[in-house]
Every structure is written in structure tokens, then in C-alpha cells.
Design a protein around this motif. Structure first.
Motif, PDB file in Angstrom:
ATOM      1  N   TYR A 189       0.565  -1.084  -0.342  1.00  0.00           N
ATOM      2  CA  TYR A 189       0.208   0.005  -0.035  1.00  0.00           C
ATOM      3  C   TYR A 189       0.685   1.135   0.062  1.00  0.00           C
ATOM      4  N   ASP A 190       2.313   1.095   0.694  1.00  0.00           N
ATOM      5  CA  ASP A 190       3.047   2.006  -0.099  1.00  0.00           C
ATOM      6  C   ASP A 190       2.665   3.100   1.425  1.00  0.00           C
ATOM      7  N   LYS A 191       2.458   2.644   2.830  1.00  0.00           N
ATOM      8  CA  LYS A 191       1.364   3.803   3.004  1.00  0.00           C
ATOM      9  C   LYS A 191       2.423   2.896   4.764  1.00  0.00           C
ATOM     10  N   PRO A 192       1.776   3.936   6.295  1.00  0.00           N
ATOM     11  CA  PRO A 192       2.372   3.308   7.378  1.00  0.00           C
ATOM     12  C   PRO A 192       0.970   2.184   7.752  1.00  0.00           C
ATOM     13  N   VAL A 193       2.061   1.040   8.027  1.00  0.00           N
ATOM     14  CA  VAL A 193       0.714   0.141   8.339  1.00  0.00           C
ATOM     15  C   VAL A 193      -0.143   0.360   9.280  1.00  0.00           C
ATOM     16  N   LEU A 194      -0.119   1.366  10.389  1.00  0.00           N
ATOM     17  CA  LEU A 194      -1.665   1.565  11.632  1.00  0.00           C
ATOM     18  C   LEU A 194      -2.137   1.981  10.247  1.00  0.00           C
TER      19      LEU A 194
ATOM     20  N   SER B  10       1.951 -11.447  -0.919  1.00  0.00           N
ATOM     21  CA  SER B  10       3.079 -10.644  -1.329  1.00  0.00           C
ATOM     22  C   SER B  10       3.825 -10.514  -0.643  1.00  0.00           C
ATOM     23  N   ARG B  11       4.413 -10.763   0.358  1.00  0.00           N
ATOM     24  CA  ARG B  11       5.199 -11.217   0.947  1.00  0.00           C
ATOM     25  C   ARG B  11       5.682  -9.856   1.924  1.00  0.00           C
ATOM     26  N   ASP B  12       4.074  -9.238   2.372  1.00  0.00           N
ATOM     27  CA  ASP B  12       4.501  -7.807   3.222  1.00  0.00           C
ATOM     28  C   ASP B  12       4.552  -8.016   4.623  1.00  0.00           C
ATOM     29  N   PHE B  13       5.564  -8.457   4.774  1.00  0.00           N
ATOM     30  CA  PHE B  13       5.875  -9.028   6.555  1.00  0.00           C
ATOM     31  C   PHE B  13       5.743  -7.769   7.224  1.00  0.00           C
ATOM     32  N   LEU B  14       5.649  -6.781   7.103  1.00  0.00           N
ATOM     33  CA  LEU B  14       5.136  -6.063   7.782  1.00  0.00           C
ATOM     34  C   LEU B  14       3.871  -5.312   8.232  1.00  0.00           C
ATOM     35  N   LEU B  15       3.493  -5.252   7.676  1.00  0.00           N
ATOM     36  CA  LEU B  15       2.270  -5.124   6.902  1.00  0.00           C
ATOM     37  C   LEU B  15       1.190  -6.182   8.291  1.00  0.00           C
ATOM     38  N   LEU B  16       1.822  -7.772   7.528  1.00  0.00           N
ATOM     39  CA  LEU B  16       1.388  -9.409   8.579  1.00  0.00           C
ATOM     40  C   LEU B  16       1.434  -9.146   9.707  1.00  0.00           C
ATOM     41  N   GLN B  17       2.610  -8.468   9.972  1.00  0.00           N
ATOM     42  CA  GLN B  17       2.958  -8.420  11.932  1.00  0.00           C
ATOM     43  C   GLN B  17       1.949  -7.546  12.027  1.00  0.00           C
ATOM     44  N   GLY B  18       2.461  -5.982  11.795  1.00  0.00           N
ATOM     45  CA  GLY B  18       1.317  -5.395  12.277  1.00  0.00           C
ATOM     46  C   GLY B  18      -0.176  -6.192  12.706  1.00  0.00           C
TER      47      GLY B  18
END
Lengths: 612, 300, 314
Positions: C83-88, C276-284
Motif C-alpha cells: 500500500y506504500d503507507k504506514p501499517v497503522l 505479496s510477502r508484506d511482512f511488516l503489514l502482516l505482523q502489524g
């Protein structure tokens, strides 16, 4: 004209597609302002009879009623459920044994009391108006004061669990009186209470009943209670009415052998039975058993062939009583017959007592600790039968559990043979310690694993604590079963296939298996019927004679322990307030609490001596 | 008196049991039929994976009783064979997770300290987003039997541990456990000899209920593409494949869905109706329910 | 009471810490490189390395963990790749549909279950009430994804009463929003209401055998009064916990329905993040779902304590 009349009332319930007749052709009547006690053991049908008068049985089981129940000339067995509901309110009130469970746990006391306000002259729906509410509240307040809870506003805003057992029962009584009933049913209302509380509640009952001139049916298993409260007594056995009459006649000149035996089974204050209590052989028949003739015949010493083939009908005696017996006894009953015994010479406490408890204290909980046992010291001599008596919360059970090392003391020491048990645990070999002390629990139903056979249960400590295996083990189990007076076939039976008394015998066999030096028996007879209680106590007494075995006998039953123990200790709020020989305790107790207990104890003998 | 109103505690004989418990016997028998058909059926039907490009998407009837799918495979044959995968999988998962859950529940109910620690762990465990875990497993390990066992099994363990814990605590508080301690029996032996047999009925009933839940979740995973991989059939992946042809060939997903729902229904019924057989308290409630719905048979 | 809340809050923090840590390592076990996924397999090694550094995905795993954890403590969950945005912010964008569906369906199911149970308890012999009881067993057995597709086919595609899929914010266009919500919520309600009916009915029956109901009958209450005034309040209490647990489970678990009805909720978001292996988003996202779970559970437990006098007044 009696207020209530049971006309040949029979009750049959249906469970698991099997019809069981619980009560057979009961004919009884209660006059206005009279208290009738229905006395009987488990399975006698006394509770079912009460439940059928208020028609509560039909909510828990399919039930068929034959005969009639006439209250003010209305046969309530013929009413529909709705008619019965309207008829019941304002006429019949009821108090149950389990006061806490009989109150709604999530409603305030006040609301529950007000809801019960439904007198006969009230317009339906009036309780929904402010005026009705006010009247109900005023009624509740005056009743609470009347039953001895004058702090009405506070009580009414409380929840049931915040009250003590005695207070809960007072609330139940107030609730039953909210609609000014003409008939009050009470089903073992004091059985779950301590003896001092019981005495207060009984007094309250008597007072209220007299003041209001109510009729009262009081169900109890305790002849002592019946003696204190009733005008007339009806004795039930196996679903039959066996004897009925004025309290005085039933207690002093009973005709039916069951009544006589039952009265003899009740231990009396100051009457020693150290060589054995009276008991009735066998056990109470199940309502499912088909028995031709008198249901008591199998246990009756006077039974003849006639008794086992023909069922006796209720016949009137010369006095006020009626009985159902072919061979009635005629002479008056002497309850002091066995009192020839005096106190056994107490065993000398030698240098090596079987058990030494030294300043033992137990505190539960870390932050706000509750002291269950407080600095108790006592010694038990080898071969001594020591009775420990106290009310609930006195710490007697905790003390017993510490002696059996199921609980560690917070401070102090318990010495048993070579083993010393302190806060840090038991010194010496654990198996050897376990072998020297065994426990008999209160409720044999729960202390025997329902999935193990009696043989396996008895073999368990032998397997764990001794080297016995194979044929030797089997032989030992068989001899133990024989020793406690059970038939050899008991070995393969499950606990559910045994009666209460038989189960407790299995528990005793399990306890004596490893040949312990001390047995802690925690209320071993309180879950049993009086007629069976003696059997179990006698086995314990016999065991003590045969072996070098000491007993710590824990109980709430003062007259029982005073009649059989060598020495008795009285506990109160965690402390051992008095220790002495039974005779000394009965005649000149030094402690006021002990005297209070003695005074509160329902006493048949006193009744007999005052009403010859 | 109350004791008399409770039905007898002894387990009845086989024949009386069958007569008195149609609610247990009927679903059990139907389930047995389903299991047998899925075990034996495939030997009498054509191969569930044989494609037949000429006869694609045939509607039910004719040579193919339940029609064919987009590759021309016989739906009936796939349905019958798919039962093996779906039922077998559910059983495998439930047994695995049930074993772990039982162990944790027994230990946590019997030993106070260990119990508290285990309960804190299950708290965190339950908070763990199950579906994320399932997706991660499937991406990491690839779809397959092991993935499903892990993914679904892990969801159930904390729940089954909790239920068993409370029953274990109930049993442990009975005095026969204390009596065993007085008899000199060690804690682990008590757990096996006294507690486990008394908890066993609950384990059986719970296992059955979880089998039903597992079959449903197995379907979810298939739809998300995380279940048993095609071309081997399972009811879940048949529904998933049929979804694409919903508008043209609705029967493709209708039949496996119906069969799945029916099986789950039967398993649930079996679990529910089996409880009163083991548990006297449940039996009492059942009797009460019957009295309430059917009235007093004596008063008619 | 305050002590209980405090202890529970500490518990909550510990649980979240444990869950967060586990999530981090489990998610990192997923094969695939987000940098490659983003730049394509033709990218140069130094470009990939630079991107990894930017994303906080370079260096030893434990350092990555410490770095991530430190930033999370400061409220920084990192940037989402897709999304190219902060996870929150991404989570914020996706939370509304999921919560809307979870809240509405849970409330509806609960109300329906209570209605059915009360009706049944006061008219135990009514045929329809008994039939509803039996139907609940069927409702419980229907696979929700299957039912969803079936309903889409029947009602949306054939009858054209409702849209097949999509989601409109309820504040933007209430009518369109409700039209899109009806089907997914109906599917959820059928399953949930069925399970609540079963649990509640059993609880009710359990109360019916309690001794205090005997007292209520002696007072002259009708069977309806006995059921409503006494049995129901006591039967409802334990159900609260189950409803809370179910609701919390819904928040993280409507993936399948979001997938079928193409609803941009948390489930769809996380499914996309995995693919899409978006780890940070998944973790968040996963941590957020865990957070919702424990908070909802805490609230139900506290409500329970507030409603039950045995806990409240002692």
C-alpha cells in the motif's frame, strides 16, 4: 375436621422407562395448628410425600398420584397446574433443606421476599402497583424482624451468598410466611446447620407456628429433632407409613419394631456404648425392590412367615397411635437399657504415644490469611479412640488432614512413630509413614472411584505400600472383605452397586489393609442412615479391640462421640477448647462453649424423662 | 428422593442401550454407512481423477449420475473418494490435537502451578490469529496433510485443554483422588489410574464435536487454496472448484456442500446425544427436557 | 475490583508481548523475499539490499526483531510495501468493514438466540419452538462459505435482489451499504445464532433443574415468570463469555467471507499481505487482531464480574 388429609396416597415416578412406586397408600391427617413430624431414613418417601402436597414433584419427574390430598376439603391432586398455582399461594408455604441453593443467586433478598407476597385477599396484579410493592415491603420488613434479622434494610439489599447458613434459613422461613400460609411444609430445614444454629431455628419454628396457629409438616431423619418440635410423629419406612401417633406415645411406647429399633439407634447423651452401638442389620430397601409382605421383615427380629407374605395394614392401638405390624410390641421403650457401662478407664499416655500434636497452626492464604487451626496440642495413646468434635469451620477437618499429611502445618510439629511432620514436610521414608496412618472419609460415594471394583479399591494401598502381589494379595483382599462383614462377592462389585453402609465398609477395609497404627476417620457416618451408623461404628470399635489401633474420630455429632470415645476433644474456631473423658464432659464441663453444645443437642432421653 | 429421580448410573446393556437410544444409534449408523461407502465405493466407481474432455460439465443424470466437472471427471466418484480425504483428515486432526489438548488439560487441571502456567500459555495461544497461522503454515510448508493437521490442530488445542482442565479439576476435587494419595500412590499414577478413566467420556464426546468443526474448517482452508491440493478430491476442494461454475453448473458445488453439511450434522447429533449416555447429569437434563416438551405421560 | 482490572491489564500486556514475538519469528519463516517481490527478479543485488535496509529487513534476525519491537513500542509499525503507507494507516482503512460485520452479526445472533430460547422455555410444547431447536442443529452444520456462495447465486445472481459483492461505507451511502451487508451478515447470523441457541437452551435447562426455581414455583409464579424472571438472567451470564470469545474470533476470522463477498476488511488485507510477502503489514495486522481479541475478552470478563453479584459483592 382435619386441615389436611392424605387419603391412601400413592406416588409413582417414571425414570428410564421404569415405573417406581415411591410411596404406597399413605393415610395421614394434620389438624389445624398442629405440627406433624414425618420421620424416616433415606428412601422412606418422606420428602416425596411433602413434595406431592405442594405438587412440586411433577416439575422434575413424570409422576402419577392415586388417592387424594385434601386441603380444606379441596382435593389438590385433581387441580390443573394453573389451578394448583393459584390454590397453593397463600395457603401453603415451604422451607427447604438447602437454603442457599433455594435462593436465586443473582437477586437481592428484598426482591425475592417481595415476590413471595401473594396473600389470598390480594387482587391479582396488585404487586405491580406502587401500593402493592409498599405493602409487600412492609410485610417483608416485619417478617425479617420476626425471624430474628432486625437489620432489615441492610439484609434486603444483600445477595444470598453474603449471608451465613443460619441467616439464609431464616430468610427462607420469612419467605414462606410472606403470604400467611395456613400450612407450612419444612423439609429437613435444619439438617445442614450446626447444632447451635439448629436449636435456634427449631425454637423459631415452634414460636412462629404457635403464634400464627399454623399447621406444620416437618420432615426429618432425626428423632431428636422430632421430639423437640412435633405434636405428632409419623414414621415412614420404604414408602410405607409404619406408625403414627402423638409424639409422647411414639417416643415412649412405640409398637412397630422399626420405630423401636430406630429410637434405640440414636446415641443418647450420657449413655455409654463403648462396647457397641445399637443398629439395624441389613440396609434400607430400594423402592425398586419388589417385596411381598412387610418391607421391614428382612431386618426385623420379630418377623415370622406371615410378615414376609402378607403386608400388614395400619391398625389403631389402645393409645393414640396406629401401626402397621403383625406382631406389635407392647411394653414401653427404655432407652437407657444399655447404660450399664461407665466410662472405660482411659488408657495411660505412655512415653511413646501413638500420635503427638504439638502447637500446630494452619493458616490458609498468603495475604489475608485465615487461621483454620490455631496452636492445637494433643496426644493419642496407642489403642485409644479419640473423638474430636466441633461445628463447621472449627478446624477439625483441617487438623485431621494435617495429621494424615494431606496438608502441611504452618507451624508446630506432628509426631507419629518415628516420623515428624512440620511445615517442611514429613521426615523419614514416605511409604513407611503412609503405611502407619490411613484415612476414612465422610462420603463413601465420593471417596471410592466409581470405575474401580471394590476388590481393586481395597487392593490399592496394599499394592502401593506393601510387597503383596498375585495370589497373596487376592487372599488378603478376601480376608479384609470378610473382616468388615461383607460377602465375598463384593470384590467384583462397583461402588454404585453397593449401599451406603457397604461402601463405607469397603472404605474401612481399604484403610486397615496396610495395618496402620492410626486411623483418622473424618465424619465416617454422617452420610449414612442412623440405622446403619451403628454397624459402621461397631466395626471400628471391633477393629480397635482386635489390633493395636488408635482412632482419631472427627465428627459434629456430640452424643455419638460421647457414647463411644475414650476421650473427647472439643474444637471451636481453630482452637481445642477442652479435652476430657466423656463422663466428665457430660457432667461437669469446664468450658462454656461445650456446655452450649450440650444444651443445643437434641435429646430424646430428656424428652422421655420429662414425659414418662 | 433426589437420588431416585436421577436415572440409574450404571451403563446399560448393549441391547437395552440400542432400544433406548435411537438418537445415538441412528446418526451412528448413518455415519457408518457414509464411512463404508467412502472406503469401499471407489473400488466400484470409475477413477475420480480420470479426465474426459469430451464430456465436460455434463449435468446430473445419464451415464454420470451426478454429472461431470470442468475436466470431465465423474462427480459421484469424486464425491465418494473425497469422503476418504475429508473424513480421514478430520479424524487425524482431531486425534492429534485431542491428544495434545487432553494431555495439557489433564496436567493443568491436576497440578496447580503447572496448571496456572499452562493457562497463561493457552490465553496467548487463543489470542493468536488462527487464520494467519494457517496461511503462514500453508505458504511455508506448502498445502498438504501436514499443513492442515498443524493449522487446524493448533486452533483446537487450547480450547480442548480448557474444557478438559475444568473437568479434571472437578474429578481431582473428589475424595477418591485424595484417598489414592493416602494409599501412597504417586501423582502421575493417580492421573492415569483415577483421573483419566473418569474424564474419558468427556474426551470422547469432545472429540466427536471437534470432528464436525474440523470438517468445516477443512472446507474453509480448501476454499482459500490451503487445503488438500487438486486433483485428489476432497469435499472442501470440490466446493472450492465448483464455486467458479456456480452460475453454469451449480450442482458442482451443491452436492459436495450438501454431503458435507449432512455429515457434519450427523456427527454433531452423535456428539450431542452421546453425552447423556455417559454423563448422569446430562441424562437428568434430558429427562427434564422430555418432561417439559412431552408433559407428564401419567396425566393424559 | 480495581485490583482485578490491574492484574488483567498486566496479563494483557504479557500476552501481547508473547504473541508479537511469536508472530515475528513465524512470519519470518515464510519463504520469499519481499524485496524481490517488490522490485522483480531482475533487480540488482545492491538495489535489493538498499530496499531491505529501508524496510528494516536486513541484518541478523534477532537484530531485526529488536529493531521492530523497539519501533512498535513507539507506535511505529513500519511501512506497508503493497500500500506504500504506514501499517497503522492501512489497518485503519480496513478495520471498518470487519468491525461493522462482526458487531451487527453478533448482536443479531444473540438477540435471535435469546428470543428463540425464551419462547421455547415458556412454551416448551409448542411445535414451532421445538422445530426451531432442531433447525439450530442444521444451521450449525451448514458450511458458511458454501452457504455464502449459494446465497450469492440464488439471491444476487438469479433473483437480482442484492449485489453479489462489494462494500460501501455505511456513512457514505447507508442504503447501498446495507444492501451489500445483508448477505454476509445473514450467513454469519445463521451459524452463530444456531450455536447460541444450543448453548443458551442448555444453560436454561440447567437452570430449570436448580433448586431456587422450586422456590419460585412455591411463590406461585407461572412457568413463564419462572423462566423469564429467574432462569434467564442466570442462564445468560455464562453465555456472555462465549459471545465475547466468538466476537473476538470473528474480528480475525471472517477471511473467507471477505474473500467471497470482496469486502476490503482485515482478513482480505492480511491475505494480500501474505501473498505479496508484506511482512511488516502482516505482523502489524496480526498483532492488531490479537490485541482486539484480548481487549474484547477483557471487556466480557469485566462485564461478567459487574453483572454477577457473586464476583461483584464479596
Amino acid at each position: 375436621m382435619p386441615l389436611l388429609e392424605l387419603a391412601d396416597l400413592s406416588l409413582t415416578v417414571l425414570t428410564d422407562d421404569v415405573e417406581t412406586e415411591l410411596v404406597h397408600e399413605i393415610a395421614l391427617s394434620v389438624a389445624a395448628g398442629e405440627t406433624l413430624c414425618i420421620v424416616g431414613e433415606s428412601g422412606s418417601g418422606k420428602t416425596v410425600t411433602a413434595m406431592s402436597i405442594i405438587r412440586l414433584l411433577e416439575f422434575v419427574a413424570p409422576v402419577r398420584t392415586t388417592g387424594g390430598i385434601l386441603l380444606e376439603k379441596t382435593d389438590i391432586t385433581r387441580l390443573t397446574s394453573d389451578e394448583m398455582r393459584a390454590f397453593r399461594t397463600g395457603r401453603i408455604g415451604m422451607v427447604f433443606q438447602e437454603a442457599l441453593d433455594s435462593l436465586n443467586p443473582t437477586q437481592r433478598i428484598g426482591k425475592q421476599l417481595i415476590e413471595a407476597f401473594n396473600p389470598l385477599d390480594m387482587i391479582p396484579g396488585a404487586l405491580r402497583t406502587a401500593k402493592g410493592q409498599q405493602a409487600a415491603k412492609a410485610k417483608a420488613q416485619s417478617l425479617l424482624t420476626e425471624v430474628g434479622l432486625p437489620d432489615t434494610d441492610r439484609i434486603m439489599s444483600m445477595y444470598p451468598h453474603q449471608l451465613s447458613g443460619g441467616m439464609q434459613q431464616r430468610i427462607m422461613i420469612a419467605m414462606a410466611l410472606m403470604s400467611d400460609p395456613i400450612l407450612l411444609l419444612a423439609d429437613e430445614p435444619t439438617t445442614a446447620l450446626d447444632v447451635t444454629t439448629q436449636a435456634e431455628i427449631l425454637q423459631l419454628f415452634r414460636r412462629l407456628q404457635r403464634e400464627r396457629n399454623m399447621s406444620c409438616i416437618f420432615i426429618t431423619h432425626d428423632m431428636g429433632v422430632a421430639a423437640e418440635i412435633s405434636d405428632r410423629i409419623a414414621v415412614m419406612y420404604g414408602g410405607r407409613l409404619v406408625e403414627v401417633g402423638s409424639t409422647r406415645d411414639v417416643l415412649t411406647r412405640p409398637h412397630h419394631h422399626y420405630t423401636r429399633a430406630l429410637l434405640k439407634c440414636v446415641p443418647q447423651l450420657g449413655v455409654r456404648h463403648a462396647s457397641g452401638l445399637a443398629s439395624i442389620p441389613g440396609s434400607v430397601p430400594s423402592p425398586r425392590d419388589v417385596i411381598p409382605g412387610c418391607r421391614y421383615a428382612a431386618r426385623c427380629p420379630a418377623a415370622t412367615e406371615k410378615c414376609t407374605t402378607l403386608e400388614p395394614a395400619l391398625v389403631a392401638s389402645l393409645g393414640s397411635t396406629a401401626y402397621a405390624c403383625w406382631h406389635p410390641a407392647t411394653e414401653p421403650l427404655d432407652l437407657t437399657a444399655a447404660s450399664g457401662e461407665t466410662d472405660a478407664t482411659p488408657l495411660e499416655l505412655t512415653d511413646r504415644p501413638a500420635l503427638t500434636v504439638d502447637a500446630v497452626t494452619k493458616v490458609f492464604g498468603r495475604r489475608r490469611g485465615v487461621t483454620a487451626v490455631n496452636g492445637v496440642s494433643l496426644q493419642i495413646a496407642p489403642g485409644e479412640f479419640f473423638g474430636l468434635v466441633g461445628e463447621s469451620g472449627s478446624g477439625k477437618t483441617t487438623l485431621g488432614r494435617m495429621i494424615a499429611a494431606l496438608e502441611h502445618p504452618s507451624s508446630g510439629a506432628i509426631t507419629l512413630g518415628d516420623h515428624v511432620h512440620t511445615a517442611r514436610g514429613v521426615s523419614g521414608d514416605a511409604r513407611e509413614f503412609r503405611r502407619s496412618i490411613q484415612l476414612i472419609f465422610q462420603d463413601p460415594q465420593s471417596s471410592l472411584d466409581p470405575r474401580h471394583t471394590a476388590g481393586r479399591i481395597i487392593a490399592e494401598p496394599l499394592r502401593e505400600l506393601t510387597g503383596l502381589r498375585g495370589a497373596e494379595l487376592d487372599a488378603r483382599v478376601a480376608s479384609l472383605i470378610d473382616e468388615v462383614g461383607l460377602p465375598a462377592a463384593t470384590k467384583d462389585k462397583l461402588p454404585s452397586q453397593l449401599s451406603g453402609g457397604q461402601r463405607q465398609r469397603v472404605a474401612i477395609a481399604r484403610a486397615i489393609g496396610p495395618e496402620p497404627k492410626l486411623i483418622v476417620a473424618d465424619e465416617p457416618t454422617s452420610a449414612l442412615d442412623v440405622s446403619v451408623q451403628g454397624q459402621v461404628i461397631n466395626i471400628l470399635l471391633e477393629l480397635r479391640r482386635d489390633r493395636d489401633l488408635s482412632f482419631l474420630f472427627i465428627t459434629h455429632n456430640l452424643s455419638l462421640v460421647l457414647s463411644v470415645a475414650d476421650r473427647v476433644g472439643v474444637m471451636r474456631k481453630g482452637e481445642l477448647v477442652e479435652v476430657g473423658r466423656p463422663h466428665d464432659i457430660v457432667t461437669n464441663s469446664t468450658h462454656p462453649y461445650t456446655r452450649q453444645l450440650l444444651a443445643a443437642n437434641p435429646d430424646l432421653l430428656a424428652y422421655q424423662t420429662t414425659n414418662p | 428422593m433426589t437420588a431416585l429421580l436421577v436415572p440409574s448410573t450404571t451403563v446399560p446393556r448393549w441391547r437395552t442401550f440400542v432400544v433406548r437410544n435411537p438418537a445415538v444409534i441412528v446418526p451412528a449408523a448413518l455415519l457408518l454407512v457414509i464411512v463404508l461407502v467412502s472406503l469401499i465405493g471407489p473400488f466400484f466407481l470409475q477413477s475420480p481423477t480420470a479426465t474426459d474432455p469430451i464430456n465436460r460439465l455434463q449435468p446430473p443424470g445419464g451415464a454420470h449420475l451426478l454429472g461431470t466437472d470442468t475436466y470431465g471427471r465423474d462427480v459421484l466418484s469424486r464425491l465418494v473418494t473425497g469422503g476418504r480425504a475429508s473424513l480421514g483428515m478430520a479424524l487425524l486432526i482431531t486425534v492429534c490435537s485431542g491428544a495434545v489438548g487432553t494431555f495439557l488439560g489433564l496436567v493443568s487441571g491436576f497440578f496447580t502451578t503447572a496448571g496456572n502456567v499452562i493457562m497463561r500459555i493457552t490465553d496467548a495461544w487463543m489470542a493468536f490469529p488462527a487464520i494467519v497461522l494457517a496461511m503462514v503454515f500453508s505458504v511455508t510448508l506448502g498445502p498438504g496433510v501436514l499443513t492442515e493437521v498443524l493449522a487446524i490442530g493448533i486452533i483446537f488445542i487450547p480450547f480442548s485443554a480448557r474444557v478438559l482442565r475444568s473437568r479434571t479439576m472437578e474429578i481431582t476435587s473428589r475424595t477418591f483422588v485424595e484417598a489414592a494419595r493416602v494409599s501412597g500412590m504417586g501423582p502421575w499414577k493417580i492421573l492415569v489410574v483415577h483421573v483419566l478413566p473418569n474424564v474419558a467420556p468427556l474426551i470422547i464426546v469432545q472429540t466427536i464435536v471437534y470432528i464436525a468443526a474440523t470438517m468445516l474448517i477443512d472446507g474453509v482452508l480448501s476454499v482459500l487454496g490451503l487445503g488438500i491440493a487438486a486433483p485428489a478430491p476432497s469435499w472442501g476442494n470440490m466446493i472450492s472448484e465448483g464455486r467458479t461454475y456456480m452460475s453454469t453448473a451449480p450442482y458442482l458445488m451443491l452436492f459436495p456442500g450438501l454431503v458435507l453439511a449432512f455429515t457434519v450434522f450427523l456427527v454433531n447429533m452423535l456428539g450431542t446425544n452421546l453425552r447423556p449416555v455417559f454423563d448422569p447429569q446430562a441424562r437428568q437434563l434430558k429427562a427434564l427436557q422430555r418432561l417439559r416438551t412431552h408433559g407428564n405421560p401419567f396425566r393424559r | 475490583m480495581l485490583g482485578i482490572i490491574l492484574r488483567r491489564l498486566v496479563n494483557l500486556v504479557i500476552i501481547l508481548f508473547v504473541v508479537g514475538t511469536l508472530l515475528f519469528f513465524i512470519i519470518r519463516a515464510i519463504p520469499g523475499d519481499p524485496a524481490v517481490a517488490l522490485l522483480g527478479s531482475t533487480a540488482k543485488p545492491e538495489e535489493l539490499e538498499a530496499l531491505r535496509r529501508d524496510l528494516g529487513l536486513s541484518g541478523p534476525l534477532y537484530l531485526q526483531y529488536l529493531g521492530w519491537f523497539g519501533r512498535v513500542l513507539h507506535g511505529d509499525f513500519g511501512m506497508s510495501i503493497i500500500y506504500d503507507k504506514p501499517v497503522l494507516e492501512v489497518i485503519g482503512d480496513h478495520i471498518a468493514p470487519t468491525l461493522t460485520i462482526a458487531i451487527i452479526s453478533t448482536t443479531l445472533s444473540f438477540l435471535i438466540a435469546v428470543l428463540i430460547t425464551v419462547w421455547n422455555a415458556s412454551n416448551p410444547r409448542n411445535l414451532i419452538a421445538r422445530a426451531l431447536n432442531q433447525l439450530s442443529q442444521i444451521g450449525l452444520a451448514l458450511p458458511d462459505f458454501w452457504l455464502a456462495v449459494l446465497l450469492v447465486y440464488l439471491i444476487a445472481l438469479n433473483l437480482r435482489w442484492l449485489p453479489t459483492s462489494g462494500y460501501t461505507d455505511i456513512w457514505v451511502d447507508p442504503v447501498a451499504s446495507i444492501r451489500t451487508l445483508i448477505l454476509p451478515i445473514a450467513v454469519l447470523v445463521i451459524g452463530q445464532a444456531a450455536s447460541y441457541v444450543i448453548v443458551l437452551r442448555e444453560g436454561m435447562l440447567g437452570q430449570m433443574s436448580q433448586l431456587y426455581l422450586r422456590t419460585a414455583r412455591v411463590k406461585g409464579l407461572s412457568e413463564f415468570g419462572v423462566a423469564m424472571k429467574h432462569a434467564l438472567p442466570n442462564a445468560l451470564l455464562p453465555i456472555l463469555t462465549i459471545v465475547g470469545l466468538n466476537f473476538a474470533g470473528l474480528v480475525g476470522g471472517i477471511v473467507i467471507l471477505e474473500n467471497i463477498f470482496v469486502i476490503p476488511g482485515l482478513g482480505s488485507m492480511m491475505l494480500g499481505a501474505i501473498n505479496s510477502r508484506d511482512f511488516l503489514l502482516l505482523q502489524g495486522g496480526a498483532l492488531f487482531v490479537a490485541f482486539l481479541f484480548v481487549v474484547v475478552n477483557l471487556i466480557t470478563d469485566l462485564t461478567y464480574a459487574l453483572v454477577d453479584p457473586k464476583v461483584r459483592v464479596s
